[in-house]
Design a protein around this motif. Sequence first.
Motif, PDB file in Angstrom:
ATOM      1  N   MET A   1       0.813  -1.223   0.000  1.00  0.00           N
ATOM      2  CA  MET A   1       0.000   0.000   0.000  1.00  0.00           C
ATOM      3  C   MET A   1       0.844   1.270   0.000  1.00  0.00           C
ATOM      4  O   MET A   1       0.312   2.369  -0.109  1.00  0.00           O
ATOM      5  CB  MET A   1      -0.954  -0.008   1.185  1.00  0.00           C
ATOM      6  N   SER A   2       2.145   1.142   0.056  1.00  0.00           N
ATOM      7  CA  SER A   2       3.024   2.306   0.139  1.00  0.00           C
ATOM      8  C   SER A   2       3.384   2.864  -1.234  1.00  0.00           C
ATOM      9  O   SER A   2       3.409   2.146  -2.225  1.00  0.00           O
ATOM     10  CB  SER A   2       4.326   1.928   0.859  1.00  0.00           C
ATOM     11  N   SER A   3       3.675   4.155  -1.237  1.00  0.00           N
ATOM     12  CA  SER A   3       4.264   4.787  -2.417  1.00  0.00           C
ATOM     13  C   SER A   3       5.758   4.523  -2.373  1.00  0.00           C
ATOM     14  O   SER A   3       6.350   4.397  -1.302  1.00  0.00           O
ATOM     15  CB  SER A   3       4.027   6.289  -2.390  1.00  0.00           C
ATOM     16  N   VAL A   4       6.367   4.439  -3.552  1.00  0.00           N
ATOM     17  CA  VAL A   4       7.800   4.192  -3.653  1.00  0.00           C
ATOM     18  C   VAL A   4       8.429   5.324  -4.457  1.00  0.00           C
ATOM     19  O   VAL A   4       7.937   5.678  -5.533  1.00  0.00           O
ATOM     20  CB  VAL A   4       8.086   2.833  -4.332  1.00  0.00           C
ATOM     21  N   LEU A   5       9.494   5.891  -3.911  1.00  0.00           N
ATOM     22  CA  LEU A   5      10.279   6.887  -4.624  1.00  0.00           C
ATOM     23  C   LEU A   5      11.628   6.267  -4.965  1.00  0.00           C
ATOM     24  O   LEU A   5      12.220   5.590  -4.127  1.00  0.00           O
ATOM     25  CB  LEU A   5      10.514   8.130  -3.772  1.00  0.00           C
ATOM     26  N   ILE A   6      12.096   6.502  -6.178  1.00  0.00           N
ATOM     27  CA  ILE A   6      13.437   6.081  -6.582  1.00  0.00           C
ATOM     28  C   ILE A   6      14.214   7.349  -6.880  1.00  0.00           C
ATOM     29  O   ILE A   6      13.841   8.103  -7.783  1.00  0.00           O
ATOM     30  CB  ILE A   6      13.405   5.157  -7.812  1.00  0.00           C
ATOM     31  N   ASP A   7      15.237   7.587  -6.085  1.00  0.00           N
ATOM     32  CA  ASP A   7      16.023   8.820  -6.197  1.00  0.00           C
ATOM     33  C   ASP A   7      15.126  10.055  -6.210  1.00  0.00           C
ATOM     34  O   ASP A   7      15.309  10.981  -7.005  1.00  0.00           O
ATOM     35  CB  ASP A   7      16.945   8.787  -7.417  1.00  0.00           C
ATOM     36  N   GLY A   8      14.107  10.053  -5.343  1.00  0.00           N
ATOM     37  CA  GLY A   8      13.240  11.208  -5.166  1.00  0.00           C
ATOM     38  C   GLY A   8      12.104  11.340  -6.158  1.00  0.00           C
ATOM     39  O   GLY A   8      11.328  12.291  -6.086  1.00  0.00           O
ATOM     40  N   VAL A   9      11.961  10.390  -7.069  1.00  0.00           N
ATOM     41  CA  VAL A   9      10.915  10.448  -8.093  1.00  0.00           C
ATOM     42  C   VAL A   9       9.915   9.317  -7.851  1.00  0.00           C
ATOM     43  O   VAL A   9      10.314   8.163  -7.649  1.00  0.00           O
ATOM     44  CB  VAL A   9      11.520  10.318  -9.511  1.00  0.00           C
ATOM     45  N   ALA A  10       8.619   9.650  -7.883  1.00  0.00           N
ATOM     46  CA  ALA A  10       7.581   8.635  -7.686  1.00  0.00           C
ATOM     47  C   ALA A  10       7.730   7.527  -8.720  1.00  0.00           C
ATOM     48  O   ALA A  10       7.881   7.790  -9.916  1.00  0.00           O
ATOM     49  CB  ALA A  10       6.202   9.266  -7.790  1.00  0.00           C
ATOM     50  N   ALA A  11       7.713   6.301  -8.249  1.00  0.00           N
ATOM     51  CA  ALA A  11       7.897   5.145  -9.124  1.00  0.00           C
ATOM     52  C   ALA A  11       6.561   4.470  -9.408  1.00  0.00           C
ATOM     53  O   ALA A  11       5.688   4.395  -8.546  1.00  0.00           O
ATOM     54  CB  ALA A  11       8.850   4.145  -8.473  1.00  0.00           C
TER      55      ALA A  11
ATOM     56  N   VAL B   1      20.951   3.264  -6.264  1.00  0.00           N
ATOM     57  CA  VAL B   1      19.787   4.128  -6.100  1.00  0.00           C
ATOM     58  C   VAL B   1      19.366   4.190  -4.642  1.00  0.00           C
ATOM     59  O   VAL B   1      19.675   3.298  -3.851  1.00  0.00           O
ATOM     60  CB  VAL B   1      18.583   3.669  -6.956  1.00  0.00           C
ATOM     61  N   ARG B   2      18.640   5.264  -4.332  1.00  0.00           N
ATOM     62  CA  ARG B   2      18.005   5.427  -3.022  1.00  0.00           C
ATOM     63  C   ARG B   2      16.509   5.219  -3.228  1.00  0.00           C
ATOM     64  O   ARG B   2      15.897   5.879  -4.076  1.00  0.00           O
ATOM     65  CB  ARG B   2      18.270   6.816  -2.462  1.00  0.00           C
ATOM     66  N   VAL B   3      15.944   4.312  -2.459  1.00  0.00           N
ATOM     67  CA  VAL B   3      14.515   4.005  -2.530  1.00  0.00           C
ATOM     68  C   VAL B   3      13.885   4.415  -1.207  1.00  0.00           C
ATOM     69  O   VAL B   3      14.433   4.132  -0.139  1.00  0.00           O
ATOM     70  CB  VAL B   3      14.304   2.496  -2.799  1.00  0.00           C
ATOM     71  N   GLU B   4      12.746   5.086  -1.293  1.00  0.00           N
ATOM     72  CA  GLU B   4      12.022   5.482  -0.090  1.00  0.00           C
ATOM     73  C   GLU B   4      10.641   4.853  -0.127  1.00  0.00           C
ATOM     74  O   GLU B   4       9.963   4.892  -1.153  1.00  0.00           O
ATOM     75  CB  GLU B   4      11.935   6.996  -0.006  1.00  0.00           C
ATOM     76  N   ILE B   5      10.256   4.258   0.997  1.00  0.00           N
ATOM     77  CA  ILE B   5       8.961   3.606   1.140  1.00  0.00           C
ATOM     78  C   ILE B   5       8.100   4.504   2.018  1.00  0.00           C
ATOM     79  O   ILE B   5       8.401   4.716   3.201  1.00  0.00           O
ATOM     80  CB  ILE B   5       9.106   2.208   1.784  1.00  0.00           C
ATOM     81  N   LEU B   6       7.030   5.047   1.423  1.00  0.00           N
ATOM     82  CA  LEU B   6       6.157   6.000   2.110  1.00  0.00           C
ATOM     83  C   LEU B   6       4.753   5.420   2.238  1.00  0.00           C
ATOM     84  O   LEU B   6       4.012   5.351   1.261  1.00  0.00           O
ATOM     85  CB  LEU B   6       6.081   7.310   1.323  1.00  0.00           C
TER      86      LEU B   6
END
Length: 93
Positions: free
Chosen positions: A56-66, A79-84
């Motif tokens: 259910m999370s949004s994923v960003l790859i290097d600050g861009v929505a994936a 790469v940097r991945v963020e799980i929001l």
Amino acid sequence: MADTTLMAGISVHYWAGAKAAAGVEMERFEADSVSAALEQARDARGDPSFDRVLKMSSVLIDGVAAHREDLARPLSTDVRVEILPPFAGGAKR
């Protein structure tokens, strides 16, 4: 024959409820795609609640929505991945 699959360093940063579900703020994987790194994270835990949070999370790859297809794209660089996870609240009108 030697394996020629390129691997990238993928640092996965978890925020809010994703951090709580993961039990860590950040972890690093070597994988050929973001989806492969997230699969490693799932396998390491074997926890259905962690899997639900990832789904259910949004994923960003290097600050861009994936988008889903971005997660499977082969990587050639780190790469940097963020799980929001979804956040409650928001702007009131």
